[in-house]
Design a protein around this motif. Structure first.
Motif, mmCIF file in Angstrom:
data_model
loop_
_atom_site.group_PDB
_atom_site.id
_atom_site.type_symbol
_atom_site.label_atom_id
_atom_site.label_comp_id
_atom_site.label_asym_id
_atom_site.label_seq_id
_atom_site.Cartn_x
_atom_site.Cartn_y
_atom_site.Cartn_z
ATOM 1 N N ALA A 215 16.067 31.151 23.457
ATOM 2 C CA ALA A 215 15.940 32.520 23.974
ATOM 3 C C ALA A 215 15.292 33.430 22.945
ATOM 4 O O ALA A 215 14.469 34.309 23.287
ATOM 5 C CB ALA A 215 17.318 33.050 24.359
ATOM 6 N N GLY A 216 15.631 33.285 21.664
ATOM 7 C CA GLY A 216 15.022 34.101 20.630
ATOM 8 C C GLY A 216 13.519 33.899 20.555
ATOM 9 O O GLY A 216 12.758 34.845 20.344
ATOM 10 N N LEU A 217 13.067 32.645 20.702
ATOM 11 C CA LEU A 217 11.633 32.367 20.676
ATOM 12 C C LEU A 217 10.931 33.017 21.868
ATOM 13 O O LEU A 217 9.867 33.645 21.732
ATOM 14 C CB LEU A 217 11.416 30.853 20.682
ATOM 15 C CG LEU A 217 9.973 30.358 20.556
ATOM 16 C CD1 LEU A 217 9.383 30.826 19.226
ATOM 17 C CD2 LEU A 217 9.920 28.839 20.642
ATOM 18 N N VAL A 218 11.525 32.921 23.053
ATOM 19 C CA VAL A 218 10.928 33.518 24.252
ATOM 20 C C VAL A 218 10.909 35.036 24.137
ATOM 21 O O VAL A 218 9.911 35.710 24.500
ATOM 22 C CB VAL A 218 11.712 33.059 25.507
ATOM 23 C CG1 VAL A 218 11.204 33.793 26.740
ATOM 24 C CG2 VAL A 218 11.572 31.562 25.684
ATOM 25 N N ILE A 219 12.034 35.607 23.630
ATOM 26 C CA ILE A 219 12.091 37.063 23.489
ATOM 27 C C ILE A 219 11.013 37.551 22.538
ATOM 28 O O ILE A 219 10.379 38.606 22.760
ATOM 29 C CB ILE A 219 13.494 37.476 23.021
ATOM 30 C CG1 ILE A 219 14.511 37.249 24.141
ATOM 31 C CG2 ILE A 219 13.526 38.933 22.580
ATOM 32 C CD1 ILE A 219 15.944 37.441 23.708
ATOM 33 N N MET A 220 10.765 36.824 21.455
ATOM 34 C CA MET A 220 9.736 37.237 20.508
ATOM 35 C C MET A 220 8.368 37.258 21.177
ATOM 36 O O MET A 220 7.585 38.221 21.026
ATOM 37 C CB MET A 220 9.709 36.298 19.306
ATOM 38 C CG MET A 220 8.739 36.761 18.218
ATOM 39 S SD MET A 220 8.273 35.452 17.093
ATOM 40 C CE MET A 220 7.285 34.420 18.141
#
Length: 697
Positions: A215-220
Motif C-alpha cells: 500500500a505504501g508503494l501504491v500511495i507514493m
C-alpha cells in the motif's frame, strides 16, 4: 476520625482502581475512533507532526518489548498491536496525502515539519535519491523481513497445531501420575491453547505488514502523479517545480511511514524467530555469539590478514583486529577467573556414602586361574606378542584329546602382590602351583646325563622337580650341546600348567562337564545314554566314578565302554565297586597307556608273604599297622627309584582285591606310581616283575 479516614481512603482507592479499569476498557475503542477520524477529518500540520512522532515512538516501543520478552506469550497482544499499528500508518498516509495535495504548493513545510525533515534532511532534498532510498526500504521490508517472518509464523503455527495432541496427552499423563495438580493441569492446558492461538494469529497478522508495504508503494505513486497534475493544472506550477515540490513531500511522507513499518516488521520477525528460553533475544545473542574466545581469536586473525593487504583500508581493519583480539583476551581471562572463584567458593564435596551391599559384590571364584607378576605380563599380552596365551590354548586342546573332557578356561590376571617373576596357578580359588619364570631367558633342565656346566640362576623344573638353570639366550646352544633340555619361559609355564591339569583333573570334572560328555555321546548313541543315565546310575554316581578314574590317571575318552559296563552292572550303586568293574573293561587301554606297542610289561610286584599280610589287613577292615605302613612305604619308594633308574614305567601290579587299598595308600606319597590289578592285564601281553616290594633283599 480514624475510622472515617480509613473509609475515605478505601473509597479513594476503589475509585482509582475503577478509573484504571475504565481507561483500559476505553483504550481500544478510542484508538479505533482516532484512526477512523484521521481518515475522514482534515488534520492541521502540527497534528500530523504529533501523530507521526507518536507512530515512530510506538514502533520503537513495540520493537523493544519484543526484544525483552522471554516467551512469545509474554507479548500475546502482538498480533492485535500489529493490526492497530498498520491501521494507524495507513490512516496517517491518508491524512498526510490530503494535506500534501491540498497545501503542497505553499512550500516544504505545508504538510508539517516531520515530513519536511524526512524529505530534506534524510535525503538532502534530492527527490531522485529519496525515491531510491524509499524503494530500497520497501524491498527490504516486503521481500526480506516480512516474507521471512510470515514463513516462520506459518511453519510455527502448523507445528504448534500438530504438537497440541501430544502436549495434551503429556499433561493428562502427569495429572494421572500425580506429578501435578488439577490447577497446574488447567494452567498448562490454557498455555498450550494460547500458544496455538498466538502462532495462528501471527500467521495471519504477518499479512498486514506485507499489505502495508504494498500500500505504501501504491500511495507514493498515486501521490506523485496526483501532485504533478494538481500543481500544474490547478496552481499553474511549472513541471520541474511541481515535480520537485510534490515528489519531495511524497517521499518524505513515504519515509516517515516506511521507517516505523520496517521497525514493526523487525519486531514481528524477532517475536516469531526467537527460541523460548529464560533469556531475552539480546541476552541470547550476547551469551551465544560472544562466548567462545577461540572464535574471536580466529575472527581477529582473519581481519588482521585483510588489514595487511595493500590497497585495503588498513587502519579500519587493524582497529577491528585489535578490538576482537582484546575482547577474546578479556573473555578468556574472565572465564579463568570465574572458574577459580567457583572452585574456591564451592563447598567441599560431601564424603561419599558407602553403598549398600548387593549381589554385584558377590564374586564367584574362577575354576582355573593364572596370576602373574608384573614382569611376566608381556608373556600374556597379545599386543606385546606374548606366546603364553597360544600355548595355554594348545595345552587345553591336548588335554581334552588325551583325558577325554574339556578343562575350564584359564582366567589370567596380573597380581602386584606376587614377585615380579612369580606366577601362581589356582583351582577354585586355592593355590595348586607356584614358580618363577624369566622372560627373555631360557630354562636349561638337567635330565641327569649332562656333560658340561653353564652359568645361570639355579632352580628346579616346576613340572617334574628336576634341577635346572635359567640361562641367557647366548648360552642356549652351549647348554644343548652339553645335554641340557632347553625351553623358553612360555613353554615352562605351559608345561607346568599341563602337569597340574593332569594331576587335578578329577577336581575339574563337575556335573556340567559330565552332562556335556553325555550330550556329545548322545549325538551318536542316544539310546545307550538314555538307558544308563538316569535309569541305571544317577548323574552324581557317574561323576564320582569318572573322578575315581581321573584320580588314578585313567583317560575317560572311551565313554561308550564305561556306559556299557554301567548298563550291565548298574544295580551296584557303589562308585568304588563300579570303578573296579570299569577298570577291568578298560584294562587294555590302561596297559597301552603305560606300555605302548606290543612290548613286554616290566612291572613292580609284591612279595607273596606281604600280599598275605595285606589281605589279612583288608579282611580286618582295611587298616594297616603303623610299622607295616612305614615299611611298605619305604620299600615302595626304593622299588620305584630302581624302576625309574632302569627306564621302566612306574607300574605296580597286585591282586584285584588289593588294588583299591594299595592305590589309596600309595597315592598320597607316590602319586607317580600307578597301581594295576592282575584282572586288568590283557591276556596277550607278557608280564615280567622286575622289582619286588617286601622281599628280603
Amino acid at each position: 476520625m480514624k475510622a472515617l479516614g480509613q473509609l475515605l481512603g478505601n473509597r479513594a482507592g476503589g475509585a482509582s482502581m475503577f478509573g484504571d479499569l475504565q481507561l483500559k476498557l476505553l483504550a481500544g475503542p478510542l484508538l479505533i475512533i482516532m484512526i477512523l477520524s484521521m481518515m475522514i477529518l482534515p488534520l492541521p500540520p502540527f497534528a500530523l507532526d504529533m501523530l507521526f512522532t507518536f507512530n515512530i515512538a510506538l514502533s520503537i516501543m513495540v520493537l523493544l518489548v519484543s526484544m525483552f520478552t522471554q516467551k512469545p506469550l509474554d507479548f500475546a497482544a502482538f498480533p492485535a498491536v500489529l493490526l492497530f499499528t498498520t491501521l494507524l500508518r495507513l490512516s496517517l498516509n491518508v491524512a498526510s496525502t490530503r494535506v500534501v495535495l491540498l497545501e503542497g504548493h505553499q512550500g516544504g513545510d505545508a504538510a508539517g515539519k516531520v515530513i519536511e525533515a524526512f524529505g530534506q534532511f534524510l535525503i538532502g532534498g534530492n527527490f531522485a535519491v529519496g525515491l531510491v532510498v524509499f524503494l530500497i526500504l520497501v524491498i527490504i521490508n516486503f521481500m526480506v523481513i516480512t516474507k521471512g517472518a510470515g514463513r516462520i509464523a506459518e511453519v510455527g503455527a502448523r507445528f504448534m497445531l500438530d504438537a497440541m495432541p501430544g502436549k495434551q496427552m503429556a499433561i493428562d499423563a502427569d495429572l494421572n501420575a500425580g506429578l501435578i495438580g488439577e490447577d497446574d493441569a488447567r494452567t498448562r492446558r490454557a498455555e498450550v491453547s494460547q500458544e496455538a492461538d498466538f502462532y495462528g494469529s501471527m500467521d495471519g497478522a504477518s499479512k498486514f505488514v506485507r499489505g502495508d508495504a504494498m500500500a505504501g508503494l501504491v500511495i507514493m505513486v498515486v501521490n506523485v502523479i496526483g501532485g504533478l497534475l494538481i500543481g500544474m493544472l490547478q496552481h499553474d506550477l511549472a513541471f520541474a517545480d511541481a515535480a520537485r515540490t510534490y515528489t519531495l513531500l511524497t517521499i518524505g511522507d513515504g519515509l516517515v511511514a516506511q521507517i516505523p513499518a520496517l521497525v514493526i516488521s523487525t519486531a514481528a520477525g524477532v517475536t516469531v524467530s526467537r527460541v523460548t528460553t529464560e533469556q531475552d533475544v539480546g541476552q541470547q545473542m550476547i551469551s551465544q555469539l560472544f562466548v567462545n574466545p577461540r572464535v574471536l581469536w580466529l575472527a581477529a586473525g582473519v581481519m588482521g590478514l585483510l588489514g595487511l593487504v595493500p590497497g585495503m583500508p588498513n587502519l579500519v581493519f587493524l582497529l577491528f583486529t585489535g578490538f576482537l583480539g582484546g575482547l577474546a583476551w578479556w573473555l578468556k581471562h574472565s572465564e579463568e577467573k570465574r572458574i577459580v572463584e567457583e572452585a574456591n567458593s564451592a563447598p567441599p564435596p560431601p564424603p561419599p556414602e558407602a553403598p549398600e551391599a548387593s549381589w554385584d559384590d558377590v564374586q564367584l571364584v574362577d575354576t582355573l586361574g593364572l596370576e602373574v607378576g608384573h614382569r611376566l605380563i608381556p608373556l600374556v599380552d597379545q599386543r606385546q606378542q606374548g606366546e603364553l596365551l597360544g600355548r595355554i590354548k594348545s595345552v587345553r586342546k591336548k588335554f581334552a584329546q588325551e583325558v577325554g573332557f574339556l578343562p575350564p578356561v584359564v582366567h589370567i590376571r596380573d597380581n602386584l602382590e606376587l614377585g615380579p617373576n612369580t606366577y601362581l596357578v589356582s583351582l577354585k580359588g586355592v593355590e595348586i602351583g607356584r614358580a618363577e619364570a624369566y622372560p627373555g631367558k631360557w630354562l636349561a633342565i638337567d635330565p641327569g646325563q649332562t656333560t658340561g656346566q653353564v652359568e645361570g640362576i639355579a632352580t628346579q623344573d616346576p613340572a617334574f622337580g628336576l634341577p635346572a638353570l635359567w640361562i641367557d639366550a647366548s648360552q642356549r646352544e652351549h647348554a644343548q650341546v652339553y645335554g641340557y633340555t632347553v625351553v623358553d619361559a612360555s613353554t615352562v609355564v605351559a608345561t607346568h600348567l599341563n602337569h597340574l591339569l593332569h594331576r587335578y583333573s578329577s577336581e575339574m570334572l563337575g556335573r556340567q562337564e559330565v552332562q556335556q560328555l553325555l550330550d556329545k555321546l548322545g549325538e551318536n548313541d542316544k539310546a545307550l545314554v538314555e538307558e544308563v543315565v538316569p535309569k541305571a546310575v544317577s548323574l552324581t554316581t557317574l561323576q564320582r566314578l569318572l573322578q575315581n578314574l581321573l584320580e588314578e590317571q585313567v583317560s575317560i575318552r572311551d565313554m561308550r565302554t564305561i556306559l556299557d559296563v554301567l548298563a550291565e552292572h548298574g544295580a551296584s550303586q557303589d562308585p568304588n565297586d563300579l570303578t573296579a568293574l570299569v577298570r577291568i573293561a578298560l584294562g587294555r587301554a590302561i596297559a597301552q597307556q603305560w606300555f605302548p606297542g606290543g612290548q613286554d610289561m616290566h612291572v613292580i610286584g609284591l612279595d607273596s608273604r606281604l600280599e598275605q599280610v595285606l589281605m589279612q589287613a583288608l579282611n580286618g577292615g582295611g587298616a594297616m599297622e603303623p610299622g607295616l605302613a612305614d615299611t611298605l612305604m619305604g620299600q615302595a619308594q626304593n622299588a620305584l627309584n630302581r624302576q625309574e633308574t632302569s627306564g621302566e614305567p612306574p607300574v605296580l601290579v597286585v591282586q584285584h582285591a588289593l588294588r583299591p587299598l594299595m592305590s589309596r595308600f600309595l597315592r598320597k606319597h607316590l602319586p607317580q606310581l600307578a597301581v594295576m590289578s592282575q584282572a586288568e592285564l590283557p591276556d596277550d601281553r607278557l608280564l615280567k616283575v622286575t622289582q619286588l616290594i617286601g622281599s628280603a633283599s
